[in-house]
Design a protein around this motif. Structure first.
Motif, PDB file in Angstrom:
ATOM      1  N   GLU A 191     105.401  18.826 -59.086  1.00 43.49           N
ATOM      2  CA  GLU A 191     106.192  19.005 -60.305  1.00 43.49           C
ATOM      3  C   GLU A 191     106.617  20.472 -60.339  1.00 43.49           C
ATOM      4  N   PHE A 192     107.895  20.708 -60.559  1.00 38.65           N
ATOM      5  CA  PHE A 192     108.375  22.100 -60.556  1.00 38.65           C
ATOM      6  C   PHE A 192     107.899  22.779 -61.840  1.00 38.65           C
ATOM      7  N   CYS A 193     106.630  23.203 -61.812  1.00 38.20           N
ATOM      8  CA  CYS A 193     105.926  23.563 -63.040  1.00 38.20           C
ATOM      9  C   CYS A 193     106.126  25.008 -63.465  1.00 38.20           C
ATOM     10  N   SER A 194     106.569  25.861 -62.550  1.00 37.79           N
ATOM     11  CA  SER A 194     106.732  27.269 -62.899  1.00 37.79           C
ATOM     12  C   SER A 194     107.635  27.905 -61.861  1.00 37.79           C
ATOM     13  N   ALA A 195     107.961  29.157 -62.107  1.00 28.03           N
ATOM     14  CA  ALA A 195     108.824  29.858 -61.152  1.00 28.03           C
ATOM     15  C   ALA A 195     108.143  29.950 -59.787  1.00 28.03           C
ATOM     16  N   LEU A 196     106.811  29.948 -59.784  1.00 28.86           N
ATOM     17  CA  LEU A 196     106.082  30.075 -58.522  1.00 28.86           C
ATOM     18  C   LEU A 196     105.483  28.741 -58.076  1.00 28.86           C
ATOM     19  N   HIS A 197     106.180  27.688 -58.448  1.00 27.29           N
ATOM     20  CA  HIS A 197     105.728  26.336 -58.106  1.00 27.29           C
ATOM     21  C   HIS A 197     105.640  26.123 -56.596  1.00 27.29           C
ATOM     22  N   LEU A 198     106.602  26.681 -55.869  1.00 23.19           N
ATOM     23  CA  LEU A 198     106.591  26.445 -54.417  1.00 23.19           C
ATOM     24  C   LEU A 198     105.346  27.034 -53.766  1.00 23.19           C
ATOM     25  N   GLU A 199     104.769  28.028 -54.424  1.00 25.94           N
ATOM     26  CA  GLU A 199     103.555  28.666 -53.907  1.00 25.94           C
ATOM     27  C   GLU A 199     102.303  27.858 -54.256  1.00 25.94           C
ATOM     28  N   MET A 200     102.468  26.827 -55.062  1.00 24.29           N
ATOM     29  CA  MET A 200     101.316  26.061 -55.523  1.00 24.29           C
ATOM     30  C   MET A 200     100.953  25.047 -54.435  1.00 24.29           C
ATOM     31  N   MET A 201     100.228  25.535 -53.436  1.00 23.92           N
ATOM     32  CA  MET A 201      99.930  24.703 -52.267  1.00 23.92           C
ATOM     33  C   MET A 201      98.568  25.056 -51.696  1.00 23.92           C
ATOM     34  N   GLY A 202      98.189  24.325 -50.663  1.00 15.41           N
ATOM     35  CA  GLY A 202      96.956  24.630 -49.960  1.00 15.41           C
ATOM     36  C   GLY A 202      96.998  24.034 -48.563  1.00 15.41           C
ATOM     37  N   TYR A 203      96.103  24.531 -47.718  1.00 16.54           N
ATOM     38  CA  TYR A 203      95.993  23.982 -46.364  1.00 16.54           C
ATOM     39  C   TYR A 203      94.734  23.146 -46.241  1.00 16.54           C
ATOM     40  N   MET A 204      94.891  22.011 -45.610  1.00 17.35           N
ATOM     41  CA  MET A 204      93.730  21.198 -45.269  1.00 17.35           C
ATOM     42  C   MET A 204      93.663  21.144 -43.740  1.00 17.35           C
ATOM     43  N   LEU A 205      92.573  21.682 -43.219  1.00 18.97           N
ATOM     44  CA  LEU A 205      92.409  21.716 -41.763  1.00 18.97           C
ATOM     45  C   LEU A 205      91.378  20.670 -41.363  1.00 18.97           C
ATOM     46  N   VAL A 206      91.737  19.858 -40.412  1.00 21.17           N
ATOM     47  CA  VAL A 206      90.799  18.848 -39.906  1.00 21.17           C
ATOM     48  C   VAL A 206      90.515  19.185 -38.447  1.00 21.17           C
ATOM     49  N   GLU A 207      89.297  19.630 -38.239  1.00 25.24           N
ATOM     50  CA  GLU A 207      88.905  20.114 -36.917  1.00 25.24           C
ATOM     51  C   GLU A 207      88.563  18.926 -36.003  1.00 25.24           C
ATOM     52  N   PRO A 208      89.032  18.941 -34.766  1.00 28.60           N
ATOM     53  CA  PRO A 208      88.739  17.822 -33.864  1.00 28.60           C
ATOM     54  C   PRO A 208      87.234  17.661 -33.650  1.00 28.60           C
TER      55      PRO A 208
ATOM     56  N   ILE B 167      96.467  24.668 -62.074  1.00 25.41           N
ATOM     57  CA  ILE B 167      97.001  25.415 -63.206  1.00 25.41           C
ATOM     58  C   ILE B 167      98.195  26.193 -62.657  1.00 25.41           C
ATOM     59  N   ARG B 168      99.172  26.477 -63.510  1.00 30.58           N
ATOM     60  CA  ARG B 168     100.300  27.258 -63.012  1.00 30.58           C
ATOM     61  C   ARG B 168      99.821  28.604 -62.491  1.00 30.58           C
ATOM     62  N   SER B 169      99.978  28.983 -61.222  1.00 26.47           N
ATOM     63  CA  SER B 169     100.683  28.264 -60.173  1.00 26.47           C
ATOM     64  C   SER B 169      99.800  28.188 -58.930  1.00 26.47           C
ATOM     65  N   HIS B 170      98.588  27.660 -59.121  1.00 20.95           N
ATOM     66  CA  HIS B 170      97.755  27.496 -57.932  1.00 20.95           C
ATOM     67  C   HIS B 170      96.819  26.303 -58.048  1.00 20.95           C
ATOM     68  N   ILE B 171      96.458  25.825 -56.874  1.00 20.83           N
ATOM     69  CA  ILE B 171      95.449  24.783 -56.772  1.00 20.83           C
ATOM     70  C   ILE B 171      94.218  25.470 -56.196  1.00 20.83           C
ATOM     71  N   THR B 172      93.058  25.247 -56.785  1.00 21.72           N
ATOM     72  CA  THR B 172      91.832  25.850 -56.278  1.00 21.72           C
ATOM     73  C   THR B 172      90.868  24.728 -55.908  1.00 21.72           C
ATOM     74  N   PRO B 173      90.332  24.709 -54.707  1.00 21.01           N
ATOM     75  CA  PRO B 173      90.552  25.657 -53.611  1.00 21.01           C
ATOM     76  C   PRO B 173      91.903  25.431 -52.929  1.00 21.01           C
ATOM     77  N   ASP B 174      92.390  26.492 -52.288  1.00 21.28           N
ATOM     78  CA  ASP B 174      93.635  26.355 -51.540  1.00 21.28           C
ATOM     79  C   ASP B 174      93.390  26.287 -50.036  1.00 21.28           C
ATOM     80  N   ARG B 175      92.103  26.262 -49.680  1.00 23.57           N
ATOM     81  CA  ARG B 175      91.766  25.983 -48.276  1.00 23.57           C
ATOM     82  C   ARG B 175      90.666  24.939 -48.255  1.00 23.57           C
ATOM     83  N   VAL B 176      90.891  23.902 -47.493  1.00 23.98           N
ATOM     84  CA  VAL B 176      89.880  22.854 -47.355  1.00 23.98           C
ATOM     85  C   VAL B 176      89.674  22.633 -45.862  1.00 23.98           C
ATOM     86  N   GLU B 177      88.444  22.825 -45.419  1.00 25.50           N
ATOM     87  CA  GLU B 177      88.186  22.670 -43.983  1.00 25.50           C
ATOM     88  C   GLU B 177      87.284  21.468 -43.753  1.00 25.50           C
ATOM     89  N   LEU B 178      87.804  20.545 -42.972  1.00 26.25           N
ATOM     90  CA  LEU B 178      87.101  19.291 -42.729  1.00 26.25           C
ATOM     91  C   LEU B 178      86.886  19.101 -41.239  1.00 26.25           C
TER      92      LEU B 178
END
Ligand code: CUK
Ligand code: CUA
Length: 658
Positions: free
Chosen positions: A641-658, A572-583
């Protein structure tokens, strides 16, 4: 031999005509004083515009926010897609992914449903991710476009796709199990009972191995009637069937309508049964397949064929019900009519009474009468070909030949009793009169130059029972000097012609830097009712029902079961939930994302770097992708998609632990 030399000469002529295709610059007629308001006059004079230029501009210019009158659905050729264009502005609206993955639409880059559609078109264990789309066919009701579905073929792999015009998305690809290339495809019967498909290059059925020395005995083509279920919006292979035909290289097809309802027609161009061998001392293919004066128009009764299948007179070959050739001949399903050699297009007139065949090597179009065909069949006025198929007496079924010019290929119609035929070698469109019973009344009216070497043409609803006239698009094969140079690979040139009056006027040049369009169909825009957002949040756009993986805002979660991780996300504008995924390295991940927005155009994309994942999550849609986290590291995923003024913030980290 003499004939071969003749053919070679004709082919040489063809080539030289191509190379030198007329490139005359038209002389500009100056604008009479006072023809325009002073400021417009100044622009016209500065740009050197003629009165014709100005009329063309006025007819095609679409003010900002105004909508076009027609949709043009154009095949994208070897780009394997279907291109949607507004007419008369000739603006590209969408490039629908069909046989080829496309990242913006999230087609074939992880989205599980689209991967499954593409995989259904695989050939054995080869993943096919290309296509050669040729002929779009809009669904019809009573012989008129109804704006619900569009079908298109892939010539290279003998496949047919179903595209849903509610959301302009590909929903299905089917692979013919018996042939490896198609061309007479796709054409629908007048109520879209069936989608017709014909083989191009013959092979043994199932493209099994057999030496070319056994061509006549073992190689075959098929005409396949894919059953379309409107309720499901799918082709149903189990209810489809094929008719086996000789290995004559079937070319284009068209379904009968009104007077010819229940029938369909396909050309062929290798009744010579030529198999090449240019390194074994044989002629080139183009000569070898052009030795006989006549090829065979295939005339088949699909309604009778359906009855014969219902009566159980078929064999199942590679999972498809096939009416074998002797059955097709004996049951009155398949007939041939001689046609001047190397024909290309076959087009049925709006009233269904006549079938127009164009021959690449003959300056005429040859018109067959359905009434005469039916009479010849009733009179058994035929001889048999080598495969036992009745060949109707040419003089009994041919109604008239109309001389139009060099290289006639494809024909369309308007509502005024005119036909339009593309002339490949002349680089022109011929307008000619459909004359009815009196052969003398069929006459050439005028020719309009196009640039250059036109293949198909598409008039507004020009192959239906009720053509609109008005516009015609020429899909030209060569562009040569028409546009700013872009290197040796040139754009395609679609030219718009105004056919509402006389003379026909060329009014727009549209370069298209995507694939090679073959056929296109043009439909009145108000027949389509595409939706703006999916019917409810959490929608499965392919199955067209609520997705079991729909996730509500606040119910996002990550579930781990051993090394299987399932992620339920929302965007949803302007976040993806969850924004942290740990694998953990080696985890098998299933990731569902629901776009919980209901606003028009509030699309979120999703790309996951390093994993080849690109999704389009349209308002209301739930999309699923799967992957194995095979490489440890730190990854970023984000909305594309440049969906809102804060589109660049619409991100998340996916960490893959060795
Ligand atoms: S074909 Cu391309 S110009 Cu495939 Cu219909 Cu005639
Ligand atoms: Cu969502 Cu950008």
């Amino acid at each position: 031999m003499k004939r071969l030399i003749l053919v070679s000469v004709v082919l040489l002529l063809l080539l030289s005509a191509l190379a030198g295709c007329a490139r005359k610059k038209e002389q500009a007629t100056p604008l009479p004083a006072g023809a325009l308001p002073a400021d417009a006059m100044a622009i016209a004079q500065e740009r050197g515009l003629t009165p014709d230029d100005i009329a063309a501009a006025l007819k095609t210019y679409m003010p900002s926010g105004k909508w076009d009158e027609y949709y043009l659905f154009s095949s994208g050729g070897h780009s394997g897609n279907l291109i949607v264009i507004g007419v008369p502005s000739m603006r590209i609206l969408k490039n629908i992914a069909v046989f080829t993955p496309e990242a913006w639409q999230g087609y074939g880059y992880g989205d599980k449903a689209t991967e499954e559609i593409l995989d259904a078109g695989n050939v054995g264990d080869v993943k096919i991710r290309m296509g050669d789309s040729h002929h779009p066919a809009l669904s019809e009701t009573n012989g008129d476009y109804d704006g619900q579905w569009v079908f298109i073929n892939d010539k290279a792999n003998a496949r047919v796709a179903v595209i849903d015009l509610r959301d302009f998305r590909t929903k299905q690809i089917v692979k013919d199990p018996n042939i490896i290339s198609n061309h007479g495809s796709t054409f629908v019967t007048p109520n879209t009972e069936y989608v017709i498909q014909g083989t191009q290059y013959a092979t043994p059925l199932g493209w099994d191995y057999a030496p070319l020395s056994e061509y006549k005995e073992k190689y075959r083509g098929v005409i396949t009637l894919w059953k379309f279920d409107r309720e499901k919006g799918r082709i149903v292979p189990e209810e489809s069937f094929s008719i086996e035909v000789p290995p004559y290289w079937q070319d284009l097809c068209d379904a009968g309508k009104l007077a010819s309802d229940g029938w369909a027609f396909c050309n062929s161009f290798n009744t010579e049964l030529f198999t090449g061998g240019n390194m074994q001392g044989n002629p080139q293919f183009e000569s070898g397949v052009s030795q006989r004066d006549m090829d065979y128009l295939h005339i088949f009764n699909w309604r009778k064929a359906a009855e014969v299948v219902a009566a159980g007179k078929y064999e199942v070959i590679n999972g498809m019900r096939v009416i074998r050739l002797p059955t097709a001949a004996a049951e009155g399903i398949l007939f041939f009519a001689p046609e001047p050699k190397s024909p290309h297009g076959v087009d049925v007139t709006p009233d269904g009474q006549y079938v127009v065949v164009s021959g690449k090597l003959d300056p005429h179009v040859t018109v067959y009468s359905m009434a005469k065909i039916e009479k010849a069949i009733a009179d058994r006025n035929w001889t048999l070909d080598d495969y036992g198929v009745p060949v109707l007496n040419y003089d009994a079924v041919m109604h008239v030949q109309v001389e139009l010019g060099l290289g006639p290929l494809h024909t369309q119609f308007d509502g005024q009793g005119y036909a339009y035929t593309s002339l490949f070698l002349d680089s022109a469109i011929a307008r000619w009169k459909l004359g009815g019973d009196d052969p003398a009344a069929w006459t050439l009216v005028e020719k309009t130059p196009v640039h250059y070497n036109v293949g198909h043409i598409a008039a507004a609803e020009g192959d239906t029972v009720n053509p609109d006239g008005k516009y015609l698009v020429a899909l030209n094969k060569w562009a040569v000097d028409r546009f700013l140079p872009v290197g040796p690979l040139l754009p395609q040139n679609l030219q718009l012609l105004d056919i509402s009056g006389s003379p026909v006027k060329l009014i727009y040049d549209m370069p298209m830097g995507i694939g090679e369009p073959h056929y296109a169909q043009m439909i009145k825009a108000d027949k389509l009712k595409p939706l703006n957002v999916y019917p409810q949040v959490g929608w499965d756009a392919i199955e067209w029902k609520p997705s079991p993986y729909a996730t509500k805002k606040g119910e996002e979660r990550i579930e781990r079961n051993g090394n299987h991780v399932t992620i339920y996300s929302t965007s949803i504008r302007s976040h993806i939930t969850p924004d942290r995924v740990e694998l953990k390295k080696g985890d098998h991940v299933t990731w569902h994302i629901t776009n919980v927005e209901t606003a028009h155009d509030a699309v979120h994309g999703f790309q996951l770097g390093g994993q080849n994942i690109s999704l389009s999550i349209e308002p209301g849609a739930t999309v699923t992708f799967e992957f194995v986290a095979s490489q440890d590291g730190t990854y970023a995923y984000y909305c594309t998609e440049f969906c809102s003024a804060l589109h660049l913030e619409m991100m998340g980290y996916m960490l893959v632990e060795p």
